[in-house]
Design a protein around this motif. Structure first.
Motif, PDB file in Angstrom:
ATOM      1  N   VAL A 244       0.861  -1.090  -0.007  1.00 27.63           N
ATOM      2  CA  VAL A 244      -0.222  -0.083   0.036  1.00 27.63           C
ATOM      3  C   VAL A 244       0.892   0.992  -0.124  1.00 27.63           C
ATOM      4  CG1 VAL A 244      -1.791   1.354   1.320  1.00 27.63           C
ATOM      5  CG2 VAL A 244      -1.886  -1.275   1.306  1.00 27.63           C
ATOM      6  N   MET A 245       0.623   2.132  -0.923  1.00 25.96           N
ATOM      7  CA  MET A 245       1.374   3.480  -1.064  1.00 25.96           C
ATOM      8  C   MET A 245       0.377   4.399  -0.663  1.00 25.96           C
ATOM      9  SD  MET A 245       3.558   5.223  -4.272  1.00 25.96           S
ATOM     10  CE  MET A 245       4.642   3.805  -4.408  1.00 25.96           C
ATOM     11  N   LEU A 246       0.899   5.160   0.504  1.00 30.68           N
ATOM     12  CA  LEU A 246       0.163   6.626   0.902  1.00 30.68           C
ATOM     13  C   LEU A 246       0.604   7.508   0.292  1.00 30.68           C
ATOM     14  CD1 LEU A 246      -0.424   5.525   4.861  1.00 30.68           C
ATOM     15  CD2 LEU A 246      -1.445   4.915   2.991  1.00 30.68           C
ATOM     16  N   LEU A 247      -0.064   8.673  -0.580  1.00 31.99           N
ATOM     17  CA  LEU A 247       0.271   9.694  -1.040  1.00 31.99           C
ATOM     18  C   LEU A 247      -0.324  10.817  -0.527  1.00 31.99           C
ATOM     19  CD1 LEU A 247       0.107   7.891  -4.245  1.00 31.99           C
ATOM     20  CD2 LEU A 247       2.284   9.162  -3.912  1.00 31.99           C
ATOM     21  N   ASP A 248       0.264  11.832   0.298  1.00 36.96           N
ATOM     22  CA  ASP A 248      -0.118  13.066   0.989  1.00 36.96           C
ATOM     23  C   ASP A 248       0.233  14.104   0.060  1.00 36.96           C
ATOM     24  OD1 ASP A 248      -1.180  14.364   2.612  1.00 36.96           O
ATOM     25  OD2 ASP A 248       0.107  14.154   4.318  1.00 36.96           O
ATOM     26  N   GLU A 249      -0.985  14.921  -0.520  1.00 39.43           N
ATOM     27  CA  GLU A 249      -0.845  16.002  -1.456  1.00 39.43           C
ATOM     28  C   GLU A 249       0.161  16.047  -2.479  1.00 39.43           C
ATOM     29  OE1 GLU A 249      -3.263  17.833  -1.364  1.00 39.43           O
ATOM     30  OE2 GLU A 249      -3.981  18.282   0.939  1.00 39.43           O
ATOM     31  N   PRO A 250       0.395  14.833  -3.204  1.00 42.45           N
ATOM     32  CA  PRO A 250       1.366  14.822  -4.334  1.00 42.45           C
ATOM     33  C   PRO A 250       1.405  15.812  -5.271  1.00 42.45           C
ATOM     34  CG  PRO A 250      -0.105  13.160  -4.818  1.00 42.45           C
ATOM     35  CD  PRO A 250      -0.582  13.791  -3.294  1.00 42.45           C
ATOM     36  N   SER A 251       0.344  16.512  -5.683  1.00 43.80           N
ATOM     37  CA  SER A 251       0.218  17.582  -6.777  1.00 43.80           C
ATOM     38  C   SER A 251       0.459  18.934  -6.125  1.00 43.80           C
ATOM     39  CB  SER A 251      -1.113  17.547  -7.390  1.00 43.80           C
ATOM     40  OG  SER A 251      -1.947  18.291  -6.414  1.00 43.80           O
ATOM     41  N   MET A 252       0.521  19.209  -4.869  1.00 41.78           N
ATOM     42  CA  MET A 252       0.579  20.553  -4.388  1.00 41.78           C
ATOM     43  C   MET A 252       2.061  21.288  -4.816  1.00 41.78           C
ATOM     44  SD  MET A 252       0.978  21.485  -0.228  1.00 41.78           S
ATOM     45  CE  MET A 252      -0.633  21.026   0.490  1.00 41.78           C
ATOM     46  N   GLY A 253       1.689  22.609  -5.171  1.00 47.36           N
ATOM     47  CA  GLY A 253       2.670  23.369  -5.668  1.00 47.36           C
ATOM     48  C   GLY A 253       3.312  23.115  -7.123  1.00 47.36           C
ATOM     49  N   LEU A 254       2.860  22.156  -7.488  1.00 47.47           N
ATOM     50  CA  LEU A 254       3.109  21.747  -8.930  1.00 47.47           C
ATOM     51  C   LEU A 254       2.756  22.176 -10.237  1.00 47.47           C
ATOM     52  CD1 LEU A 254       3.914  18.170  -8.431  1.00 47.47           C
ATOM     53  CD2 LEU A 254       5.543  19.996  -8.090  1.00 47.47           C
ATOM     54  N   ALA A 255       3.296  22.708 -11.480  1.00 47.06           N
ATOM     55  CA  ALA A 255       2.773  23.126 -12.508  1.00 47.06           C
ATOM     56  C   ALA A 255       1.641  22.098 -13.124  1.00 47.06           C
ATOM     57  CB  ALA A 255       3.750  23.485 -13.346  1.00 47.06           C
ATOM     58  N   PRO A 256       0.486  22.715 -13.819  1.00 47.81           N
ATOM     59  CA  PRO A 256      -0.587  21.825 -14.332  1.00 47.81           C
ATOM     60  C   PRO A 256       0.011  20.543 -15.118  1.00 47.81           C
ATOM     61  CG  PRO A 256      -1.152  24.083 -14.467  1.00 47.81           C
ATOM     62  CD  PRO A 256       0.199  23.973 -13.974  1.00 47.81           C
ATOM     63  N   LEU A 257       1.115  20.810 -16.023  1.00 46.54           N
ATOM     64  CA  LEU A 257       1.433  19.679 -16.782  1.00 46.54           C
ATOM     65  C   LEU A 257       2.125  18.787 -16.047  1.00 46.54           C
ATOM     66  CD1 LEU A 257       1.605  19.518 -19.811  1.00 46.54           C
ATOM     67  CD2 LEU A 257       4.168  20.234 -19.956  1.00 46.54           C
ATOM     68  N   VAL A 258       3.056  18.978 -14.836  1.00 48.10           N
ATOM     69  CA  VAL A 258       3.585  18.263 -14.126  1.00 48.10           C
ATOM     70  C   VAL A 258       2.453  17.389 -13.403  1.00 48.10           C
ATOM     71  CG1 VAL A 258       5.510  17.751 -12.110  1.00 48.10           C
ATOM     72  CG2 VAL A 258       5.377  19.664 -13.864  1.00 48.10           C
ATOM     73  N   VAL A 259       1.545  18.011 -12.938  1.00 43.83           N
ATOM     74  CA  VAL A 259       0.496  17.378 -12.134  1.00 43.83           C
ATOM     75  C   VAL A 259      -0.039  16.293 -12.846  1.00 43.83           C
ATOM     76  CG1 VAL A 259      -2.025  17.758 -11.105  1.00 43.83           C
ATOM     77  CG2 VAL A 259      -0.161  19.515 -10.810  1.00 43.83           C
ATOM     78  N   GLN A 260      -0.437  16.454 -14.362  1.00 42.71           N
ATOM     79  CA  GLN A 260      -0.752  15.508 -15.119  1.00 42.71           C
ATOM     80  C   GLN A 260       0.181  14.357 -14.984  1.00 42.71           C
ATOM     81  OE1 GLN A 260      -3.954  15.244 -16.461  1.00 42.71           O
ATOM     82  NE2 GLN A 260      -3.173  13.079 -16.721  1.00 42.71           N
ATOM     83  N   GLN A 261       1.433  14.533 -14.892  1.00 39.41           N
ATOM     84  CA  GLN A 261       2.238  13.612 -14.996  1.00 39.41           C
ATOM     85  C   GLN A 261       2.437  12.678 -13.903  1.00 39.41           C
ATOM     86  OE1 GLN A 261       5.887  16.091 -15.888  1.00 39.41           O
ATOM     87  NE2 GLN A 261       6.532  14.350 -17.557  1.00 39.41           N
ATOM     88  N   ILE A 262       2.172  13.416 -12.891  1.00 40.25           N
ATOM     89  CA  ILE A 262       2.011  12.818 -11.247  1.00 40.25           C
ATOM     90  C   ILE A 262       0.909  11.628 -11.292  1.00 40.25           C
ATOM     91  CG2 ILE A 262       1.961  13.219  -8.942  1.00 40.25           C
ATOM     92  CD1 ILE A 262       4.840  13.784  -9.816  1.00 40.25           C
ATOM     93  N   PHE A 263      -0.003  12.164 -11.805  1.00 38.18           N
ATOM     94  CA  PHE A 263      -1.203  11.541 -11.563  1.00 38.18           C
ATOM     95  C   PHE A 263      -1.241  10.143 -12.588  1.00 38.18           C
ATOM     96  CE2 PHE A 263      -3.008  14.909  -9.182  1.00 38.18           C
ATOM     97  CZ  PHE A 263      -3.861  14.264  -8.155  1.00 38.18           C
ATOM     98  N   ASP A 264      -0.613  10.328 -13.776  1.00 37.93           N
ATOM     99  CA  ASP A 264      -0.481   9.216 -14.627  1.00 37.93           C
ATOM    100  C   ASP A 264       0.483   8.194 -13.961  1.00 37.93           C
ATOM    101  OD1 ASP A 264      -1.961  10.353 -16.556  1.00 37.93           O
ATOM    102  OD2 ASP A 264      -0.227  11.084 -17.669  1.00 37.93           O
ATOM    103  N   VAL A 265       1.269   8.687 -13.103  1.00 40.01           N
ATOM    104  CA  VAL A 265       2.381   7.846 -12.588  1.00 40.01           C
ATOM    105  C   VAL A 265       1.714   7.034 -11.348  1.00 40.01           C
ATOM    106  CG1 VAL A 265       4.403   7.685 -10.906  1.00 40.01           C
ATOM    107  CG2 VAL A 265       4.565   9.034 -13.172  1.00 40.01           C
ATOM    108  N   ILE A 266       0.852   7.745 -10.845  1.00 37.92           N
ATOM    109  CA  ILE A 266      -0.077   6.995  -9.928  1.00 37.92           C
ATOM    110  C   ILE A 266      -0.740   5.845 -10.325  1.00 37.92           C
ATOM    111  CG2 ILE A 266      -1.687   7.382  -7.925  1.00 37.92           C
ATOM    112  CD1 ILE A 266      -0.699  10.353  -7.708  1.00 37.92           C
ATOM    113  N   LYS A 267      -1.360   6.016 -11.469  1.00 33.00           N
ATOM    114  CA  LYS A 267      -2.293   5.057 -12.127  1.00 33.00           C
ATOM    115  C   LYS A 267      -1.429   4.130 -12.509  1.00 33.00           C
ATOM    116  CE  LYS A 267      -4.557   7.744 -15.271  1.00 33.00           C
ATOM    117  NZ  LYS A 267      -5.274   8.178 -16.222  1.00 33.00           N
ATOM    118  N   ASP A 268      -0.075   4.274 -12.980  1.00 36.20           N
ATOM    119  CA  ASP A 268       0.900   3.194 -13.503  1.00 36.20           C
ATOM    120  C   ASP A 268       1.340   2.264 -12.488  1.00 36.20           C
ATOM    121  OD1 ASP A 268       0.939   3.927 -16.016  1.00 36.20           O
ATOM    122  OD2 ASP A 268       2.886   4.875 -16.056  1.00 36.20           O
ATOM    123  N   ILE A 269       1.362   2.979 -11.218  1.00 40.78           N
ATOM    124  CA  ILE A 269       1.915   2.219 -10.097  1.00 40.78           C
ATOM    125  C   ILE A 269       0.824   1.240  -9.521  1.00 40.78           C
ATOM    126  CG2 ILE A 269       2.469   2.540  -7.557  1.00 40.78           C
ATOM    127  CD1 ILE A 269       3.956   5.018  -8.264  1.00 40.78           C
TER     128      ILE A 269
END
Length: 240
Positions: A157-182
């Motif tokens: 189980v991976m707990l992610l606490d506010e992973p998109s905080m303070g990031l640019a919209p393009l990077v936010v999309q990348q981070i969410f794609d990574v979470i889906k991949d994981i």
């Protein structure tokens, strides 16, 4: 199977009760999100799961076994890992050293090597910057490093606490794609996120938290289309 469960969990900072009887379940193989305003108790929930805070009542179960109040490193050893708010990478260590730190409780050298290759494959930027001090990375790169470090612990189980905080919209999309991949690779995810719209798009199930209580729960798409949630978190209009 329910991998992670909170049963009537209460937690407090001194006399201030931060969690008021939380019930929450994370089924194996799913993405569960916990959304809510600042100060709702989301990060406190994460800290309580990880043993950083001890519940004053209730229980935290991992695979049916109580982990409430257990030391954090023992919880990590069992297979629960937190990517903390604000990333908390080791600034004065290299990217590679940070990733290796994620695997400090493992002793399968071949497996560690394999997982390091997988992380570099998933995050080519980290591969390029593996000899750089982590503190010199951009915010998005640091978040990728924090997630990569958690992957190195081989969590169930991976707990992610506010992973998109303070990031640019393009990077936010990348981070969410990574979470889906994981998640697709077999890791169960509990996601605390202020960007409710994005969180609800990728989650299977959602909980809405207000002032230390769960006020709503359900399949993520249902929660996303609830008028109260739309008004409070998704910029929609509340029905009169």
């Amino acid at each position: 199977m329910m991998l992670l469960e909170l049963k009537n969990v209460e937690a407090a900072y001194g006399n201030i009760k931060a969690l008021k009887g939380i019930n929450l379940s994370v089924p194996e193989g799913k993405i569960v999100t916990l959304i809510g305003a600042n100060g709702a108790g989301k990060s406190t929930t994460m800290k309580t799961i990880m043993g950083i805070m001890k519940p004053i009542a209730g229980d935290v179960l991992f695979k049916g076994e109580s982990i409430a109040g257990m030391k954090t490193h023992n919880i990590v050893r069992k297979g629960v890992v937190l990517v903390p708010e604000g990333r908390q990478i080791l600034q004065n260590m290299t990217v590679r050293e940070n990733l290796e730190m994620g695997a400090y409780q493992r002793n399968d050298a071949e497996g560690i090597k394999e997982d390091l290759s997988k992380v570099f494959e998933r995050f080519p930027r980290l591969f390029e910057r593996q000899g750089q001090f982590a503190g010199t990375l951009s915010g998005g790169e640091q978040q990728m490093l924090a997630i990569g470090r958690a992957v190195m612990a081989k969590p169930e189980v991976m707990l992610l606490d506010e992973p998109s905080m303070g990031l640019a919209p393009l990077v936010v999309q990348q981070i969410f794609d990574v979470i889906k991949d994981i998640n697709k690779m077999g890791t169960t995810v509990l996601l605390v996120e202020q960007n409710a719209r994005k969180a609800l798009q990728i989650a299977d199930y959602a909980y809405v938290m207000e002032t230390g209580k769960i006020v709503m729960e359900g399949p993520a798409q249902e929660v996303a289309s609830n008028p109260d949630v739309m008004a409070a978190y998704l910029g929609g209009k509340k029905k009169q």
